[in-house]
Design an enzyme around this catalytic site. Structure first.
Site, short mmCIF file in Angstrom:
data_model
loop_
_atom_site.label_atom_id
_atom_site.label_comp_id
_atom_site.label_asym_id
_atom_site.label_seq_id
_atom_site.Cartn_x
_atom_site.Cartn_y
_atom_site.Cartn_z
N SER A 1 0.81 -1.22 0.00
CA SER A 1 0.00 0.00 0.00
C SER A 1 0.84 1.27 0.00
O SER A 1 0.41 2.31 -0.49
CB SER A 1 -0.95 0.00 1.19
OG SER A 1 -0.24 -0.08 2.42
N ASP B 1 2.17 -0.42 8.31
CA ASP B 1 2.83 -1.59 7.72
C ASP B 1 3.56 -1.14 6.47
O ASP B 1 2.94 -0.69 5.50
CB ASP B 1 1.77 -2.64 7.38
CG ASP B 1 2.38 -3.89 6.78
OD1 ASP B 1 3.61 -4.03 6.81
OD2 ASP B 1 1.63 -4.74 6.29
N ASP C 1 6.32 -2.33 3.51
CA ASP C 1 6.90 -3.54 2.91
C ASP C 1 8.05 -3.15 1.98
O ASP C 1 7.89 -2.30 1.10
CB ASP C 1 5.85 -4.30 2.10
CG ASP C 1 4.69 -4.76 2.97
OD1 ASP C 1 4.89 -5.70 3.75
OD2 ASP C 1 3.61 -4.16 2.88
N ASN D 1 6.63 -16.27 8.43
CA ASN D 1 6.71 -17.19 7.29
C ASN D 1 7.13 -16.50 6.00
O ASN D 1 7.91 -17.04 5.22
CB ASN D 1 5.37 -17.91 7.07
CG ASN D 1 5.26 -19.20 7.85
OD1 ASN D 1 6.27 -19.86 8.10
ND2 ASN D 1 4.07 -19.58 8.24
N ASP E 1 8.32 -4.73 6.99
CA ASP E 1 8.35 -6.15 6.60
C ASP E 1 9.33 -6.33 5.44
O ASP E 1 9.32 -5.56 4.48
CB ASP E 1 6.96 -6.64 6.20
CG ASP E 1 6.07 -6.90 7.40
OD1 ASP E 1 6.61 -7.04 8.51
OD2 ASP E 1 4.84 -6.95 7.23
#
Length: 327
Positions: free
Chosen positions: A56, A71, A73, A115, A129
């Site tokens: 985003s 968040d 990335d 993961n 992240d």
């Protein structure tokens, strides 16, 4: 009928990531990248990775959360393995450990090994992240280091490009509507299962309705109705680009029905707001949908003033036409 486009635009300004916060997030992301490059250069003594923003933040649909964390990335592309055949790649647990070791001293909170990525947690309510990719010269698309599944197909650049093209074809209103859906989820989820931000992004682009470009309130309701009608008939969504996959797989019947019920209520309340003649009352309905980050409309006060012997009285702006048509 009351028209609340101006309130929606103010709401968009409230939930949209501001320039100062964007600068802060970018600074943290770049610092993490330097840690990783230094580790690969000085400790592993191999070619430094390259980075590609995704999600985003890159699509410019990230919102200020009511609570919780931003968040961010940043994809890590392992360039020193780009000439290596896939059967000779290291285990995904190994590359996860490389990145985890590279960033372990960046913040006071230890990084999390998830993961699909390594997560660096900052105290200022955000995290970075770090998904890890390899793409060798013979591959059209990269593969992601999934800790439990191994190397899996994934190409986030394709989705970012797809959405950018959708915005160019439609308008920047598409990004605003995505933000409205994310803000609605943020206010209404309360622990219930809702689609991810990525899924809302794809659904909004797939079901964008033309003809409401100057009226975000009407556009939002029209898109919500299109999404509801589609998912009510078939609760399914394919990723529009590689890797093709079903994105709504695994939802229980209870979760499906609960979400569709909330979406139906949103549409009903939105339609009431569009058909409400009093703008102040319409804004109250919208606040029930989104929370008080959406501003309440306050009618301007009438005032009398004298100017060169003439009494001039202010009047409320005219109410625009009916934008409550469904789509």
């Amino acid at each position: 009928m009351a028209e609340c486009n101006d309130l929606f635009l103010k709401f968009n300004d409230e939930i949209k990531l501001g320039s100062e916060k964007k600068k802060s997030l970018r600074k943290s992301r770049n610092a993490v990248g330097k840690d990783i490059q230094k580790y690969f250069d000085e400790t592993l003594k191999v070619t430094k990775p390259k980075f590609w923003g995704q999600g985003s933040y890159m699509m410019n649909t990230i919102i200020n959360p009511i609570e919780g964390e931003y968040d961010l990335d940043s994809g890590v592309y392992l360039m020193h393995l780009s000439d290596v055949e896939e059967e000779d790649w290291p285990a995904t647990s190994t590359v996860h450990n490389w990145i985890k070791n590279a960033v372990k001293n960046r913040t006071s909170t230890p990084p999390q090994d998830k993961n699909t990525c390594i997560r660096v947690i900052y105290k200022d309510d955000y995290h970075v992240d770090l998904p890890i990719y390899i793409k060798n010269k013979d591959m059209e698309h990269p593969k992601l280091a999934h800790k439990s599944k191994g190397w899996i197909d994934s190409d986030p650049k394709e989705l970012t490009k797809w959405f950018t093209d959708e915005v160019k074809e439609k308008s920047d209103q598409l990004k605003r509507i995505v933000r409205y859906f994310k803000a609605w989820k943020d206010f209404k989820a309360n622990g219930d299962k809702f689609p991810s931000g990525m899924i809302f992004t794809i659904l909004t682009a797939n079901h964008y309705v033309e003809g409401y470009e100057e009226n975000d309130d009407s556009a939002f309701v029209a898109v919500a109705k299109e999404i509801y009608d589609t998912l009510d008939e078939n609760f399914s969504l394919d990723r529009p680009v590689f890797p093709k996959e079903e994105l709504l797989e695994g939802w229980s019947e209870t979760a499906k029905n609960n979400f569709l019920s909330k979406l139906s209520t949103l549409i009903t309340n939105g339609q009431k707001a569009l058909e409400e003649e009093n703008k102040e009352e319409a804004s109250k309905i919208w606040i029930k949908v989104f929370g008080d980050r959406l501003p309440k409309y306050t009618p301007p006060k009438e005032e009398n003033r004298m100017d060169k012997g003439y009494a001039l009285q202010t009047t409320e702006p005219p109410v625009l036409g009916n934008y409550g048509r469904s789509s």
